[in-house]
Design a protein around this motif. Sequence first.
Motif, mmCIF file in Angstrom:
data_model
loop_
_atom_site.group_PDB
_atom_site.id
_atom_site.type_symbol
_atom_site.label_atom_id
_atom_site.label_comp_id
_atom_site.label_asym_id
_atom_site.label_seq_id
_atom_site.Cartn_x
_atom_site.Cartn_y
_atom_site.Cartn_z
ATOM 1 N N TRP A 129 0.828 -1.212 0.000
ATOM 2 C CA TRP A 129 0.000 0.000 0.000
ATOM 3 C C TRP A 129 0.857 1.253 0.000
ATOM 4 O O TRP A 129 0.518 2.244 -0.655
ATOM 5 N N CYS A 183 2.016 1.703 -3.432
ATOM 6 C CA CYS A 183 0.906 2.162 -4.263
ATOM 7 C C CYS A 183 0.767 3.682 -4.176
ATOM 8 O O CYS A 183 0.601 4.362 -5.192
ATOM 9 N N SER A 227 2.757 0.812 -17.331
ATOM 10 C CA SER A 227 2.089 0.414 -16.086
ATOM 11 C C SER A 227 0.983 -0.589 -16.358
ATOM 12 O O SER A 227 0.804 -1.558 -15.615
ATOM 13 N N TYR A 258 4.338 -4.206 -9.150
ATOM 14 C CA TYR A 258 2.909 -4.099 -9.477
ATOM 15 C C TYR A 258 2.255 -2.979 -8.672
ATOM 16 O O TYR A 258 1.443 -2.215 -9.206
ATOM 17 N N ALA A 259 2.576 -2.897 -7.396
ATOM 18 C CA ALA A 259 1.947 -1.901 -6.529
ATOM 19 C C ALA A 259 2.232 -0.478 -7.012
ATOM 20 O O ALA A 259 1.343 0.378 -7.017
ATOM 21 N N GLN A 308 0.262 0.025 -10.256
ATOM 22 C CA GLN A 308 -1.157 0.160 -9.954
ATOM 23 C C GLN A 308 -1.457 1.519 -9.345
ATOM 24 O O GLN A 308 -2.505 2.121 -9.612
ATOM 25 N N GLY A 309 -0.538 2.030 -8.542
ATOM 26 C CA GLY A 309 -0.715 3.360 -7.968
ATOM 27 C C GLY A 309 -0.774 4.431 -9.031
ATOM 28 O O GLY A 309 -1.574 5.371 -8.950
ATOM 29 N N PHE A 342 -4.206 -7.301 -1.941
ATOM 30 C CA PHE A 342 -4.016 -5.953 -2.470
ATOM 31 C C PHE A 342 -4.819 -5.729 -3.746
ATOM 32 O O PHE A 342 -5.593 -4.771 -3.846
ATOM 33 N N ILE A 353 -8.269 -3.305 -4.364
ATOM 34 C CA ILE A 353 -8.246 -2.267 -5.399
ATOM 35 C C ILE A 353 -9.450 -2.421 -6.328
ATOM 36 O O ILE A 353 -10.137 -1.441 -6.657
#
Length: 242
Positions: free
Chosen positions: A35, A38, A61, A86-87, A90-91, A220, A224
């Motif tokens: 998190w 992210c 991304s 990935y985080a 994704q952010g 996670f 999301i």
Amino acid sequence: MSEMSRNPFFKKITFTSSGAVASYQGIAVKSAILWVLCFVGMGLFRLLPGSVPMAVALLASAAVVLICPLLIYLLPGVAKVMAPVYAVAQGLLLAVVCQEYAGQYAGYIWIAIGLTAVVFLVMLILYRSGIVKADARFRTITMALFMSLMASGIIMLISRLFTTALTDLFLNNPLISTIVAVVCLVISVMRLVYEFDYVQRIVGQGAERKYEWVAAFGLFITVIMIFLRILELVSSGTRDKD
């Protein structure tokens, strides 16, 4: 040593009676790390120029968000590297979504965050109390539906960089967009039960510690997806009036 398959790829999960094993605390720590990363990704969005480099960053991304889940579920050992990557990606994509809701719909972002937390807690209570369960068939169906959901979301995001055809069909039609959002939300909530079951199994049966990253990653991405579906639903009424 015993083994358990993780659908739909039937990848064997290795359990051990000695050495470092997965724990709830370890999963919680790794979830927190994802998190934080992210939010770092969301912060990077503000640093990118609004021209060609922005489009390139979004495409990169989107590729990461699409490929990472497949790599992690096929090769759990790469999760400790791919999950953080990935985080961040994704952010960055999440920042794009939130920007679209800024201004007139900004309040709905906080409503969606609150409702997502409520859904998470309610489903956790239902799972821990045994009211909802995840058998083998449930896990297989849920995984297949969720991966399809993720793929369709990425396709929609990429298509918006080149054409609005898919957006006009699925998002600008109030009835269709609401139906799609509800179906996606149901699938995401089903997936949340799957992830709770996965966490309990790897901890309860003593899986190797590397699977903590897989468990944290699964929670996670599911949270999301639930957030995005709730955000779409709570804002749909206002947008329809506009």
